[in-house]
Every structure is written in C-alpha cells, then in structure tokens.
Write a protein that holds these residues in place. Structure first.
Motif, PDB file in Angstrom:
ATOM      1  N   MET A 258      86.904  41.382 -37.592  1.00  0.00           N
ATOM      2  CA  MET A 258      86.707  42.784 -37.999  1.00  0.00           C
ATOM      3  C   MET A 258      85.625  43.434 -37.139  1.00  0.00           C
ATOM      4  N   LYS A 259      85.936  44.617 -36.607  1.00  0.00           N
ATOM      5  CA  LYS A 259      84.969  45.352 -35.811  1.00  0.00           C
ATOM      6  C   LYS A 259      84.025  46.133 -36.733  1.00  0.00           C
ATOM      7  N   TRP A 260      82.844  46.470 -36.184  1.00  0.00           N
ATOM      8  CA  TRP A 260      81.873  47.239 -36.968  1.00  0.00           C
ATOM      9  C   TRP A 260      82.464  48.572 -37.418  1.00  0.00           C
ATOM     10  N   SER A 261      83.203  49.229 -36.512  1.00  0.00           N
ATOM     11  CA  SER A 261      83.757  50.546 -36.846  1.00  0.00           C
ATOM     12  C   SER A 261      84.723  50.461 -38.026  1.00  0.00           C
ATOM     13  N   HIS A 262      85.519  49.419 -38.066  1.00  0.00           N
ATOM     14  CA  HIS A 262      86.467  49.241 -39.171  1.00  0.00           C
ATOM     15  C   HIS A 262      85.727  48.940 -40.471  1.00  0.00           C
ATOM     16  N   ALA A 263      84.702  48.091 -40.364  1.00  0.00           N
ATOM     17  CA  ALA A 263      83.924  47.722 -41.551  1.00  0.00           C
ATOM     18  C   ALA A 263      83.235  48.939 -42.151  1.00  0.00           C
ATOM     19  N   ILE A 264      82.670  49.786 -41.289  1.00  0.00           N
ATOM     20  CA  ILE A 264      81.981  50.991 -41.761  1.00  0.00           C
ATOM     21  C   ILE A 264      82.969  51.940 -42.438  1.00  0.00           C
ATOM     22  N   LYS A 265      84.132  52.111 -41.828  1.00  0.00           N
ATOM     23  CA  LYS A 265      85.140  53.016 -42.396  1.00  0.00           C
ATOM     24  C   LYS A 265      85.588  52.542 -43.777  1.00  0.00           C
ATOM     25  N   ASP A 266      85.846  51.230 -43.905  1.00  0.00           N
ATOM     26  CA  ASP A 266      86.253  50.672 -45.193  1.00  0.00           C
ATOM     27  C   ASP A 266      85.136  50.804 -46.228  1.00  0.00           C
ATOM     28  N   TYR A 267      83.905  50.583 -45.768  1.00  0.00           N
ATOM     29  CA  TYR A 267      82.739  50.659 -46.660  1.00  0.00           C
ATOM     30  C   TYR A 267      82.539  52.081 -47.172  1.00  0.00           C
ATOM     31  N   GLU A 268      82.682  53.046 -46.279  1.00  0.00           N
ATOM     32  CA  GLU A 268      82.542  54.451 -46.685  1.00  0.00           C
ATOM     33  C   GLU A 268      83.598  54.825 -47.717  1.00  0.00           C
ATOM     34  N   HIS A 269      84.809  54.333 -47.508  1.00  0.00           N
ATOM     35  CA  HIS A 269      85.893  54.592 -48.458  1.00  0.00           C
ATOM     36  C   HIS A 269      85.551  53.997 -49.824  1.00  0.00           C
ATOM     37  N   TYR A 270      85.003  52.790 -49.808  1.00  0.00           N
ATOM     38  CA  TYR A 270      84.582  52.115 -51.050  1.00  0.00           C
ATOM     39  C   TYR A 270      83.490  52.911 -51.762  1.00  0.00           C
ATOM     40  N   LEU A 271      82.491  53.391 -51.007  1.00  0.00           N
ATOM     41  CA  LEU A 271      81.388  54.151 -51.601  1.00  0.00           C
ATOM     42  C   LEU A 271      81.884  55.458 -52.214  1.00  0.00           C
ATOM     43  N   ARG A 272      82.851  56.070 -51.574  1.00  0.00           N
ATOM     44  CA  ARG A 272      83.361  57.357 -52.057  1.00  0.00           C
ATOM     45  C   ARG A 272      84.282  57.184 -53.269  1.00  0.00           C
ATOM     46  N   ILE A 273      85.218  56.224 -53.181  1.00  0.00           N
ATOM     47  CA  ILE A 273      86.228  56.070 -54.224  1.00  0.00           C
ATOM     48  C   ILE A 273      85.740  55.215 -55.390  1.00  0.00           C
ATOM     49  N   GLU A 274      85.176  54.043 -55.069  1.00  0.00           N
ATOM     50  CA  GLU A 274      84.792  53.101 -56.118  1.00  0.00           C
ATOM     51  C   GLU A 274      83.463  53.451 -56.776  1.00  0.00           C
ATOM     52  N   ARG A 275      82.504  53.886 -55.961  1.00  0.00           N
ATOM     53  CA  ARG A 275      81.177  54.160 -56.510  1.00  0.00           C
ATOM     54  C   ARG A 275      80.924  55.639 -56.750  1.00  0.00           C
ATOM     55  N   GLY A 276      81.794  56.492 -56.228  1.00  0.00           N
ATOM     56  CA  GLY A 276      81.676  57.921 -56.487  1.00  0.00           C
ATOM     57  C   GLY A 276      80.432  58.562 -55.916  1.00  0.00           C
ATOM     58  N   LEU A 277      79.944  58.070 -54.760  1.00  0.00           N
ATOM     59  CA  LEU A 277      78.720  58.610 -54.168  1.00  0.00           C
ATOM     60  C   LEU A 277      78.995  59.928 -53.448  1.00  0.00           C
ATOM     61  N   SER A 278      77.942  60.722 -53.299  1.00  0.00           N
ATOM     62  CA  SER A 278      78.060  62.001 -52.601  1.00  0.00           C
ATOM     63  C   SER A 278      78.155  61.769 -51.098  1.00  0.00           C
ATOM     64  N   ASP A 279      78.581  62.795 -50.373  1.00  0.00           N
ATOM     65  CA  ASP A 279      78.692  62.688 -48.912  1.00  0.00           C
ATOM     66  C   ASP A 279      77.343  62.367 -48.279  1.00  0.00           C
ATOM     67  N   ASN A 280      76.262  62.973 -48.786  1.00  0.00           N
ATOM     68  CA  ASN A 280      74.934  62.714 -48.228  1.00  0.00           C
ATOM     69  C   ASN A 280      74.529  61.255 -48.386  1.00  0.00           C
ATOM     70  N   SER A 281      74.801  60.682 -49.552  1.00  0.00           N
ATOM     71  CA  SER A 281      74.468  59.276 -49.794  1.00  0.00           C
ATOM     72  C   SER A 281      75.276  58.365 -48.884  1.00  0.00           C
ATOM     73  N   ILE A 282      76.557  58.679 -48.713  1.00  0.00           N
ATOM     74  CA  ILE A 282      77.428  57.868 -47.855  1.00  0.00           C
ATOM     75  C   ILE A 282      76.937  57.916 -46.408  1.00  0.00           C
ATOM     76  N   ILE A 283      76.538  59.091 -45.953  1.00  0.00           N
ATOM     77  CA  ILE A 283      76.001  59.232 -44.590  1.00  0.00           C
ATOM     78  C   ILE A 283      74.765  58.364 -44.404  1.00  0.00           C
ATOM     79  N   ASN A 284      73.871  58.359 -45.391  1.00  0.00           N
ATOM     80  CA  ASN A 284      72.646  57.558 -45.297  1.00  0.00           C
ATOM     81  C   ASN A 284      72.953  56.067 -45.241  1.00  0.00           C
ATOM     82  N   TYR A 285      73.906  55.609 -46.060  1.00  0.00           N
ATOM     83  CA  TYR A 285      74.298  54.201 -46.026  1.00  0.00           C
ATOM     84  C   TYR A 285      74.879  53.842 -44.652  1.00  0.00           C
ATOM     85  N   SER A 286      75.687  54.721 -44.106  1.00  0.00           N
ATOM     86  CA  SER A 286      76.299  54.468 -42.799  1.00  0.00           C
ATOM     87  C   SER A 286      75.257  54.425 -41.688  1.00  0.00           C
TER      88      SER A 286
END
Length: 298
Positions: free
Chosen positions: A1-29
């Motif tokens: 798995m490449k870093w870019s793929h891992a980040i994309k999947d992680y962002e999707h998880y943060l948005r859908i599963e954890r319901g985080l805001s865009d700002n929070s997701i950006i900070n995690y990324s």
C-alpha cells in the motif's frame, strides 16, 4: 500500500465512520504528510504497512527540536490514530506508535473576557460604515450563543427560530444542535438582516447565508479573525483574543452565574463533558459559594 492510498482511505474513514469536520481531517492528514516529507528527506524507502517503530522514534525526536511540547503531543496523537486505523482494517498487525509516549503537558487555560471588556470591544464597532451593524451582530452572536467560527459563518436565515428563542447550529461532523438565543442577540441580528443585508447584491448560492461580505458572499474564517483582531486593538485590550475567546467567555460566564455544566456542554456541542471543563475558569470564590449553597453541612 502506498502512502497516498493509505491517506485517502484514512480520510474517508474519518469523514464517514467518525464524522469529523473537514478541518479536523485536514489536520490529521497533515501529520502523515509531515512524516512522508521526513522519509523523503532522509531517503528512507518504506510504506505505511512496513514502517518500523525506530524510524518513527527518530522522526519524533527530530520534530521535537522544531516544535513545542503541545504540538509534539498532537502530532504523536495524530499518528497513533492513523496506525490504529490500519490496525483496525487489518492492514497491520501492530501499531508502531504504541510505545512512543507524548510529552506531558498541562492544560492550557484559555483567555476570557469580562462583560465590561466585551462591551468595550462592541463599542469600538464603527456603525458609520455599512459593515458596522454586521460586525456588531457577529460579536453579539459569538458571545451570545457561544459559537465556533465555522458555525457562525455557516449560519443560515433558515436556522433562525426567533419566535421559539433558538437557532439551529451545524457543528463538527455536521452534527446539529439547537442553541438558545437571547433577545439582545436577536435584536442586533434583526437590525443587520433587515437594514443592511437586504440591500446587498446577494450572489447565487448565498441567498440563505446569514452573514455576508460586501460582495454578497459568505464570510471566510480569516475575515472573522480580522474583524475581532481590529476591534480588540481599538479597545486596547492586552490579551490573546480570537473569535474563540467569546465562546470561552460565554461558557465561563454561564458557569460563574450558576449554570449547570451539563447544560453548557449541550449548548457548546461537546461530545464529552471533559472537553467542556477545559473552558471553565472556576475561581475559588465560586467553588466556595457552590459548597455553601448546596452542601447539607454548609
């Protein structure tokens, strides 16, 4: 798995599963991007599934030279969350961040404003300018309802339920809550809405947005910070004041005047009451008053 793929999947998880805001997701990324840049600078060829604890320890060590303890602790927390996600999805069998401890930091108590200071700041609004009534309504709403900046700029006309005494606020993760709004705040919003806003050339897509700039578009977060900064400078207040300070002050003043902590939690939209407690500047005299009022052996 490449870093870019891992980040994309992680962002999707943060948005859908954890319901985080865009700002929070950006900070995690950004935490992960910082790690990737370090790996590139050191010419280290490793991916998210194979990176080892020793490399991460060295990364944290090097980063600690550049940032304060609070930023370091936040970075470690962000990376732990990322590798916990990989663990949760069975991409990894272990979290390489598990044994890496964050530096101990005390709770940072935010600055608050007294009611006199808030009135002083509001008095510095130049009502001779077209945006004056808007700026006054903005400060009154930040303090009167305890809103985050993102909640303020996204407030809509259809969110105003003045007859019922509430506004509908969209908070972090698009979670909605009803917040009481007092007569004073209603008054200044109505003045802006009826006397200023209805004369603007409102752009398509912004017809329902409450607070608008001169071009009839939604205000940005940066503009709110600028408005507050200029008013504080005019007032000559020597504190570290931001739009969030009015939210701190809202919560603190409610508590000091006898409001229940749970009610304040609901109004602020905090999931955990522990978060609410950080906002509270409870002085000893207030604690003594509570004890003397409510304890059976007072």
């Amino acid at each position: 798995m490449k870093w870019s793929h891992a980040i994309k999947d992680y962002e999707h998880y943060l948005r859908i599963e954890r319901g985080l805001s865009d700002n929070s997701i950006i900070n995690y990324s950004l935490d992960i991007q910082r790690l990737i840049k370090y790996l590139e600078s050191q010419d280290i060829k490793t991916g998210p599934l194979s990176i080892e604890k020793e490399i991460l320890q060295q990364f944290i060590y090097e980063t600690a030279k550049l940032v304060n303890a609070r930023s370091q602790a936040r970075l470690i927390s962000g990376l732990k969350s990322f590798f916990n996600y990989l663990l949760f999805e069975d991409y990894r069998e272990t979290n390489p961040m598990d044994l890496i401890e964050a530096p101990k930091i005390g709770r940072k108590l935010p600055d608050t404003l007294s009611l006199e200071e808030i009135d002083l700041i509001i008095s510095k609004v130049d009502l001779s300018k077209a945006e004056g009534e808007r700026n006054k309504a903005i400060i009154e709403t930040l303090y009167g309802c305890g809103l985050r900046v993102s909640e303020l700029i996204n407030l809509k006309l259809s969110d105003l339920f003045f007859e019922e005494g509430f506004i509908n606020v969209t908070g972090k993760g698009d979670k909605q809550r009803f917040v009481p709004i007092g007569d004073v705040t209603q008054k200044y919003i109505n003045i802006y809405k009826d006397q200023i806003r209805n004369h603007l050339n409102i752009q398509s897509g912004h017809e329902d947005t409450l607070f608008l700039n001169r071009r009839g578009r939604q205000l940005t977060r940066a503009m709110i910070f600028t408005i507050v900064k200029r008013l504080v400078e005019k007032a000559g207040i020597q504190k570290n004041i931001s739009p969030h300070t009015f939210r701190h002050s809202f919560a603190t003043h409610l508590l000091e005047n006898g409001a229940d902590l749970r009610a304040i939690q609901l109004m602020l939209g905090h999931e955990s009451i522990t978060t609410t407690e950080i906002y509270m500047h409870v002085d000893r005299s207030h604690l003594s008053e509570v004890m003397n009022t409510y304890h059976p052996r007072r």
